[in-house]
Design an enzyme around this catalytic site. Structure first.
Site, PDB file in Angstrom:
ATOM      1  N   GLY A   1       0.826  -1.199   0.000  1.00  0.00           N
ATOM      2  CA  GLY A   1       0.000   0.000   0.000  1.00  0.00           C
ATOM      3  C   GLY A   1       0.862   1.251   0.000  1.00  0.00           C
ATOM      4  O   GLY A   1       2.095   1.186  -0.027  1.00  0.00           O
ATOM      5  N   ASP A  20      -5.173 -13.643   4.034  1.00  0.00           N
ATOM      6  CA  ASP A  20      -6.333 -12.762   4.055  1.00  0.00           C
ATOM      7  C   ASP A  20      -6.388 -12.078   5.420  1.00  0.00           C
ATOM      8  O   ASP A  20      -6.666 -12.717   6.428  1.00  0.00           O
ATOM      9  CB  ASP A  20      -7.607 -13.582   3.813  1.00  0.00           C
ATOM     10  CG  ASP A  20      -8.862 -12.720   3.741  1.00  0.00           C
ATOM     11  OD1 ASP A  20      -8.774 -11.510   4.053  1.00  0.00           O
ATOM     12  OD2 ASP A  20      -9.932 -13.254   3.399  1.00  0.00           O
ATOM     13  N   THR A  68      -9.652   1.224   3.833  1.00  0.00           N
ATOM     14  CA  THR A  68      -9.554   2.667   3.601  1.00  0.00           C
ATOM     15  C   THR A  68     -10.650   3.215   2.687  1.00  0.00           C
ATOM     16  O   THR A  68     -10.670   4.415   2.421  1.00  0.00           O
ATOM     17  CB  THR A  68      -8.184   3.020   2.998  1.00  0.00           C
ATOM     18  OG1 THR A  68      -7.999   2.279   1.783  1.00  0.00           O
ATOM     19  CG2 THR A  68      -7.061   2.687   3.975  1.00  0.00           C
ATOM     20  N   THR A 116      -6.411   7.520  12.232  1.00  0.00           N
ATOM     21  CA  THR A 116      -6.922   8.577  11.367  1.00  0.00           C
ATOM     22  C   THR A 116      -7.552   9.742  12.116  1.00  0.00           C
ATOM     23  O   THR A 116      -8.017   9.586  13.261  1.00  0.00           O
ATOM     24  CB  THR A 116      -7.983   7.973  10.417  1.00  0.00           C
ATOM     25  OG1 THR A 116      -8.600   8.995   9.643  1.00  0.00           O
ATOM     26  CG2 THR A 116      -9.088   7.262  11.210  1.00  0.00           C
ATOM     27  N   TYR A 136     -16.324   4.134   8.909  1.00  0.00           N
ATOM     28  CA  TYR A 136     -14.861   4.064   8.799  1.00  0.00           C
ATOM     29  C   TYR A 136     -14.193   4.615  10.056  1.00  0.00           C
ATOM     30  O   TYR A 136     -13.325   3.965  10.652  1.00  0.00           O
ATOM     31  CB  TYR A 136     -14.396   4.843   7.565  1.00  0.00           C
ATOM     32  CG  TYR A 136     -12.908   5.089   7.536  1.00  0.00           C
ATOM     33  CD1 TYR A 136     -12.024   4.055   7.260  1.00  0.00           C
ATOM     34  CD2 TYR A 136     -12.375   6.352   7.802  1.00  0.00           C
ATOM     35  CE1 TYR A 136     -10.652   4.272   7.246  1.00  0.00           C
ATOM     36  CE2 TYR A 136     -11.012   6.577   7.783  1.00  0.00           C
ATOM     37  CZ  TYR A 136     -10.155   5.529   7.507  1.00  0.00           C
ATOM     38  OH  TYR A 136      -8.803   5.741   7.506  1.00  0.00           O
TER      39      TYR A 136
END
Length: 313
Positions: free
Chosen positions: A12, A37, A63, A102, A126
């Site tokens: 990423g 996974d 995300t 975040t 989120y």
């Protein structure tokens, strides 16, 4: 013996940069989605445990902010269950865990920068899933560094800078939201600061005058805001991107007089965005003796990295 570092999601935006910044700190083992996974916490935990790490760095996350509104289970598996499982391993092995969070955990009100101890009140699934991950780590008893960041972008991957350049090359007119404020933060800066912080918390313990071993690194365990300094809005951020592109001779169809500001209300999305994503960086800077660079200088570096990769012959 060389320190063993496990990095989850090395491909990423942040993970790619972490491969470079973490490499000098020890032997790096990367686990990608091709290996396991990450939504299967039992399988992921087994793979991480088998590597017997001295440090776990988790760059895996859900995300897709808007899709989280309808795919809540998947978002919570990646953003809450996985960090909780990794924290349990870190506690078991007595190793450090690094995790990325975040600005979306805050309610987005007012104009003052958020501090790490401010009230959290996510506006979206989120944000709620990321907060659940933060709390799972904090309650685990594991030594951890949780870095809350904002508006992440890079020269690779899907992000705002690259989207704006693509749209400006295709369209003569464009409107961008101007009433959401935050700090655009390159993945490269996040990775570099992570490595600098880890150099301090992973430093060998020192022996005090009385002969006892002194380990102050655990005092640094906690939540930190990690972003570029200063703040802007999406419209101004896009304008700075276009100005750099024009100066560099990148062809744009967008007409300067047709680039306009709009409000969040004029651009509704499934997930509500925080209007105020400003983050107070003083805790990180004071704890680790760092001075974070401003967002505009960081944009220049990231833009030129992208330009050189795409437009150089």
């Amino acid at each position: 013996m060389m320190r063993r570092i496990v990095l989850l999601a090395p491909n990423g935006q942040v993970g790619f940069e972490l491969q470079r910044s973490l490499a000098p700190l020890g032997q790096l083992f990367c686990l990608s989605r091709a290996d396991v996974d990450f939504r299967d916490t039992a399988a992921t935990s087994a793979q991480v445990l088998a590597l017997q790490p001295d440090l776990i760095v988790n760059a895996a996350a859900w995300t897709a902010v808007d899709k989280a509104e309808t795919e809540q289970d998947a978002a919570y598996l990646l953003n809450a269950a996985l960090p909780g499982a990794l924290a349990a391993i870190a506690r078991q092995l007595n190793c450090w865990l690094v995790h990325y969070s975040t600005d979306y955990v805050y309610p987005g009100t007012g104009e003052q920068p958020w501090r790490e101890d401010d009230v959290t009140a996510p506006l979206s699934v989120y944000g709620a899933s990321k907060l659940a991950g933060d709390l799972a780590i904090q309650q685990s008893g594991a030594r951890h560094l949780i870095f809350r960041t904002s508006w992440v972008y890079a020269a690779r991957g899907n992000n705002f800078m690259k989207t704006m350049l693509r749209l400006a090359a295709q369209r003569e007119s464009l409107s961008v939201v101007a009433d959401q404020f935050g700090a655009p933060t390159p993945a490269r800066l996040i990775a570099n600061v992570t490595a600098l912080a880890l150099q301090q918390v992973l430093a060998p313990s020192s022996k005090a005058n009385d002969g006892h071993i002194s380990d102050k690194s655990s005092d640094k365990s906690g939540v930190y805001h990690l972003a570029a300094a200063g703040y802007t809005n999406w419209y101004q951020f896009a304008g700075a991107i276009f100005a750099m592109a024009r100066q560099a001779g990148v062809p744009l169809a967008l007409q300067e007089q047709q680039f306009s500001a709009m409000t969040t209300a004029q651009y509704p999305t499934p997930a509500q965005r925080p209007a105020n994503s400003r983050l107070d960086l003083s805790k990180l800077e004071q704890t680790f003796g760092l001075s974070l660079p401003d967002w505009h200088s960081q944009l220049a570096q990231t833009f030129h990295e992208y330009r050189d990769a795409v437009f150089s012959s």
